[in-house]
Design an enzyme around this catalytic site. Structure first.
Site, PDB file in Angstrom:
ATOM      1  N   HIS A 211       0.800  -1.225   0.000  1.00 35.85           N
ATOM      2  CA  HIS A 211       0.000   0.000   0.000  1.00 35.85           C
ATOM      3  C   HIS A 211       0.828   1.268   0.000  1.00 35.85           C
ATOM      4  CE1 HIS A 211      -3.116  -2.871   0.818  1.00 35.85           C
ATOM      5  NE2 HIS A 211      -3.830  -2.026   0.118  1.00 35.85           N
ATOM      6  N   ARG A 318     -10.619   3.778  -1.548  1.00 35.48           N
ATOM      7  CA  ARG A 318     -10.162   3.047  -0.353  1.00 35.48           C
ATOM      8  C   ARG A 318     -10.442   3.954   0.850  1.00 35.48           C
ATOM      9  NH1 ARG A 318      -5.601   1.709  -4.117  1.00 35.48           N
ATOM     10  NH2 ARG A 318      -5.415  -0.555  -4.219  1.00 35.48           N
ATOM     11  N   ARG A 354     -15.364   1.637  -1.138  1.00 34.05           N
ATOM     12  CA  ARG A 354     -15.114   0.339  -0.503  1.00 34.05           C
ATOM     13  C   ARG A 354     -15.102   0.517   1.004  1.00 34.05           C
ATOM     14  NH1 ARG A 354      -9.598  -2.734  -1.652  1.00 34.05           N
ATOM     15  NH2 ARG A 354      -8.848  -1.274  -0.094  1.00 34.05           N
ATOM     16  N   GLU A 462     -10.483 -10.946  -4.606  1.00 32.27           N
ATOM     17  CA  GLU A 462      -9.058 -10.759  -4.321  1.00 32.27           C
ATOM     18  C   GLU A 462      -8.453 -11.900  -3.529  1.00 32.27           C
ATOM     19  OE1 GLU A 462      -8.478  -7.110  -2.140  1.00 32.27           O
ATOM     20  OE2 GLU A 462     -10.246  -7.419  -0.916  1.00 32.27           O
ATOM     21  N   ASN A 485      -3.944  -7.240  -6.708  1.00 31.01           N
ATOM     22  CA  ASN A 485      -2.802  -7.142  -5.776  1.00 31.01           C
ATOM     23  C   ASN A 485      -2.875  -8.245  -4.729  1.00 31.01           C
ATOM     24  OD1 ASN A 485      -2.558  -4.747  -7.152  1.00 31.01           O
ATOM     25  ND2 ASN A 485      -3.435  -3.512  -5.517  1.00 31.01           N
ATOM     26  N   ASP A 486      -4.020  -8.324  -4.077  1.00 32.81           N
ATOM     27  CA  ASP A 486      -4.159  -9.373  -3.073  1.00 32.81           C
ATOM     28  C   ASP A 486      -4.330 -10.731  -3.740  1.00 32.81           C
ATOM     29  OD1 ASP A 486      -3.871  -8.249  -0.511  1.00 32.81           O
ATOM     30  OD2 ASP A 486      -5.745  -7.160  -0.813  1.00 32.81           O
ATOM     31  N   ARG A 496       2.869  -9.022  -0.494  1.00 23.90           N
ATOM     32  CA  ARG A 496       3.037  -7.988  -1.522  1.00 23.90           C
ATOM     33  C   ARG A 496       3.912  -6.825  -1.082  1.00 23.90           C
ATOM     34  NH1 ARG A 496      -3.182  -5.728  -1.326  1.00 23.90           N
ATOM     35  NH2 ARG A 496      -2.387  -3.733  -2.032  1.00 23.90           N
ATOM     36  N   CYS A 533      -9.324  -3.503 -10.442  1.00 20.40           N
ATOM     37  CA  CYS A 533      -8.874  -2.295  -9.743  1.00 20.40           C
ATOM     38  C   CYS A 533      -7.551  -2.516  -9.039  1.00 20.40           C
ATOM     39  CB  CYS A 533      -9.934  -1.804  -8.760  1.00 20.40           C
ATOM     40  SG  CYS A 533     -10.325  -3.001  -7.495  1.00 20.40           S
TER      41      CYS A 533
HETATM   42  C1  PEP Z   1      -6.243  -5.376  -4.526  1.00 18.21           C
HETATM   43  O1  PEP Z   1      -6.019  -6.166  -3.601  1.00 18.21           O
HETATM   44  O2  PEP Z   1      -5.902  -5.590  -5.706  1.00 18.21           O
HETATM   45  C2  PEP Z   1      -6.921  -4.099  -4.252  1.00 18.21           C
HETATM   46  C3  PEP Z   1      -7.269  -3.296  -5.227  1.00 18.21           C
HETATM   47  O3  PEP Z   1      -7.127  -3.777  -2.953  1.00 18.21           O
HETATM   48  P1  PEP Z   1      -5.983  -3.187  -2.010  1.00 18.21           P
HETATM   49  O4  PEP Z   1      -4.790  -2.901  -2.867  1.00 18.21           O
HETATM   50  O5  PEP Z   1      -6.535  -1.970  -1.371  1.00 18.21           O
HETATM   51  O6  PEP Z   1      -5.747  -4.292  -1.043  1.00 18.21           O
HETATM   52 MG    MG Z   2      -6.966  -5.841  -1.708  1.00 19.71          MG
END
Ligand code: PEP
Ligand code: MG
Length: 607
Positions: A211, A318, A354, A462, A485-486, A496, A533
């Site tokens: 993040h 977010r 979200r 995710e 991402n997750d 990550r 996303c």
């Molecule tokens: C993701 O996990 O891809 C996502 C968009 O959520 P975040 O990056 O806020 O965990």
């Molecule tokens: Mg995520």
């Protein structure tokens, strides 16, 4: 952790290039501003007799954590030139020794017991006394004394930082145009940065899609994370060139490095000017297919960037920012105010809000240890994260639902949507919807004019579980947002934001791509809206693949949007579909990367 010795060494080493992970494009030339300084002030804190054991435990915890930090630094200095290593290693050993049964630690413990001081006050006062004693010693080697006193000061600062867990709030006084250097920057720290003051950011810790990286990209600050040995190789005021595209920080750059950086800066400015011309043009493929490009948003400061980028709404808001850097929780009114500001600024464009995704690396004081403590478990990424936490603490979810419903009703244009993070089973969505309906009934009783049909309730895909059960989850959801991402993190079992495994973090791994494909197809079969996303959406090299998989809505950090639009405008959907079929036949991530690179070169040639 700088000493006079490391300063002298610098004079001998004209340029030190420290490699790291490139996480946010661009080049910065500036003076280093390190954040190894202590929190600006430690308020003298006294305690009661009953608190003594607790404070001693806190001190022991901070000592253990500091030892771990230094141990980690030690394993990483191998990347520096040998001469620098020889100098730094003994220094780190000295620090480790001071974190053993040293006078500093014994003295601090005694002050807690005898003087009833809070742990950080005890460390500060003990370290000041030791420094004064060292400096007053009868010894001709004044430089040596100063160095030893500085070592005590540095280790005390580290302990105090860890004891107070203070984000580096001195960020607001950063010198203009500086390159911020830190061992680690949390997402909460990054949220405090002012992009007009910070030219670049470099840290020892961090991964590509953590993040902190996402936040830095969102703010458009060139950044290199995971740069091992960096804090040891720099001191405040060093000149540096940071290349957030190549992933290198050059300290005390040569004239050649400086000139090359200046040329790159000019080229970036030229490219930005060219891309800004795309702002008003549609994201339309050469065969006339319209693609929806939206922005992800982490903090309200991004609103002007989002407008400049020409985003068609916010595809992922977010809401963690509302909960960061504070010790209490935002109530319904505070949330209504924050969402209203954003929804109004978007002038009728869709906004997908979200609900809180607390947990994992997104740790927030108010929830971790403050007013509503939640225990995330020994493995926070697999514990009470996201919706799991909200269902357990449904009062938090209720406040957030109520605030969003009120803002949606007031805006009256039906463009607000709600999104649930970290879902793994359909039952979680059903439970969230029950809370949603209950909150709506309560609001109606209170006289709020909510629309007959509530704003859509979507689900983040995710986790591998959610992706593979996407057909079942789709029956409960109004839309999907695929969080790559997750999804990559959980599929590959790779943190990550952890630098040591960042080489294994690969959203192009076929397992991840197959899950994206499976979830997308599940949504498309039901004609249900689906978007991506995660950070993949903002990588123009991956646009052909994602379009080829059938996706037509992408949400990304605003600064990435113009490049993705440029890519879309050069693509033909038929080509993309054929390309995606080829990619999906592959089992080797390296081959997939090759194919992606090859296709992207083709686009560049065509453009
Ligand atoms: C993701 O996990 O891809 C996502 C968009 O959520 P975040 O990056 O806020 O965990
Ligand atoms: Mg995520």
């Amino acid at each position: 952790m700088k000493t006079e010795t490391s300063r002298t060494r610098k004079a001998k080493l004209p340029e030190v290039a420290v490699p790291g992970i490139p996480v946010s494009h661009g080049v910065a030339i500036g003076l280093v501003y390190d954040t190894t300084e202590p929190p600006s002030e430690v308020t003298r804190r006294t305690i009661g007799q009953n608190d003594v054991d607790g404070e001693k435990q806190k001190l022991a915890g901070a000592v253990a954590f500091s030892r771990k930090q230094i141990g980690k630094l030690k394993t990483r200095i191998g990347i520096l030139p040998e001469e620098a290593q020889e100098e730094i290693e003994p220094l780190l050993d000295a620090h480790l020794m001071m974190l053993g049964n040293s006078r500093l630690i014994r003295g601090a413990r005694k002050r807690i017991e005898a003087e009833l001081l809070g742990a950080e006050t005890a460390v500060l006062e003990e370290s000041e006394e030791i420094q004064a004693t060292i400096l007053a010693a009868k010894d001709d080697d004044k430089a040596g004394l100063a160095r030893r006193a500085a070592e005590v000061r540095d280790i005390a600062r580290r302990l105090i930082r860890n004891l107070t867990a203070t984000p580096f709030r001195s960020f607001k006084d950063l010198p203009e145009g500086c390159i911020l250097v830190a061992e680690e920057l949390t997402p909460a720290d990054a949220a405090l940065l002012d992009p007009s003051r910070v030219a670049g950011v470099a840290t020892e810790e961090g991964g590509t899609d953590g993040h902190t990286a996402i936040m830095l990209r969102a703010l458009g600050i060139p950044a290199v994370l995971g740069a091992h040995g960096l804090t040891e190789a720099t001191k405040r005021g060093d000149q540096a060139v940071l290349d957030g595209t190549a992933g290198v920080v050059s300290i005390s750059p040569t004239t050649a490095t400086l000139n090359a950086a200046k040329e790159r800066l000019a080229a970036f400015a030229k490219e930005r000017a060219k891309l800004s011309k795309l702002r008003r043009l549609p994201a339309e493929t050469t065969d006339g297919e319209l693609v929806e490009l939206q922005a992800n948003m982490e903090i309200p400061q991004e609103l002007p960037l989002i407008a400049q980028a020409g985003a068609m709404g916010i595809g992922l808001l977010r809401t963690e920012f509302l909960f960061m850097n504070r010790e209490d929780l935002p109530d319904e009114e505070a949330q209504v105010e924050a969402y209203t500001q954003i929804v109004e600024a978007m002038e009728g464009q869709p906004v997908t809000i979200r609900v809180l995704d607390w947990g994992g690396e997104k740790d927030m004081e108010a929830l971790a240890e403050g007013v509503a403590p939640v225990h995330a478990g020994s493995n926070p990424a697999l514990g009470l994260r996201g919706l799991r936490m909200l269902l357990k603490r449904s009062e938090l979810l209720e406040v957030q639902f109520a605030a969003v419903l009120r803002v949606a009703a007031a805006s009256g244009d039906g463009h607000v949507r709600l999104l649930l993070p970290m879902v793994t089973i359909p039952e979680e969505v059903r439970q969230a919807r029950e809370v949603y309906d209950r909150v709506a009934r309560r609001l109606r009783r209170r006289g709020e004019k909510l629309p007959e049909k509530l704003p859509p309730l979507g689900v983040m895909i995710e986790t591998p579980g959610a992706a593979l059960a996407a057909d079942a989850i789709a029956l409960e959801a109004d839309f999907f947002a695929i969080g790559t991402n997750d999804l990559a993190m959980y599929t590959l079992a790779v943190d990550r934001s952890e630098v040591d495994v960042s080489h294994l973090y690969d959203p192009l791994h076929p397992a991840v791509l197959r899950l994206v494909q499976f979830a997308t197809e599940a949504a498309l079969r039901l004609r249900m809206p689906v978007s991506v996303c995660g950070e993949m959406a903002g990588n123009p090299r991956l646009t052909p693949l994602l379009l080829g998989l059938g996706l037509r809505t992408f949400s990304m950090n605003a600064s990435a949007l113009p490049r993705v639009k440029q890519a879309v405008r050069g693509l033909d959907i038929g080509d993309c579909a054929r390309f995606a079929r080829r990619v999906m036949e592959q089992s080797d991530p390296a081959r997939i990367r090759e194919l992606v690179a090859g296709f992207a070169e083709g686009i560049t040639e065509r453009a």
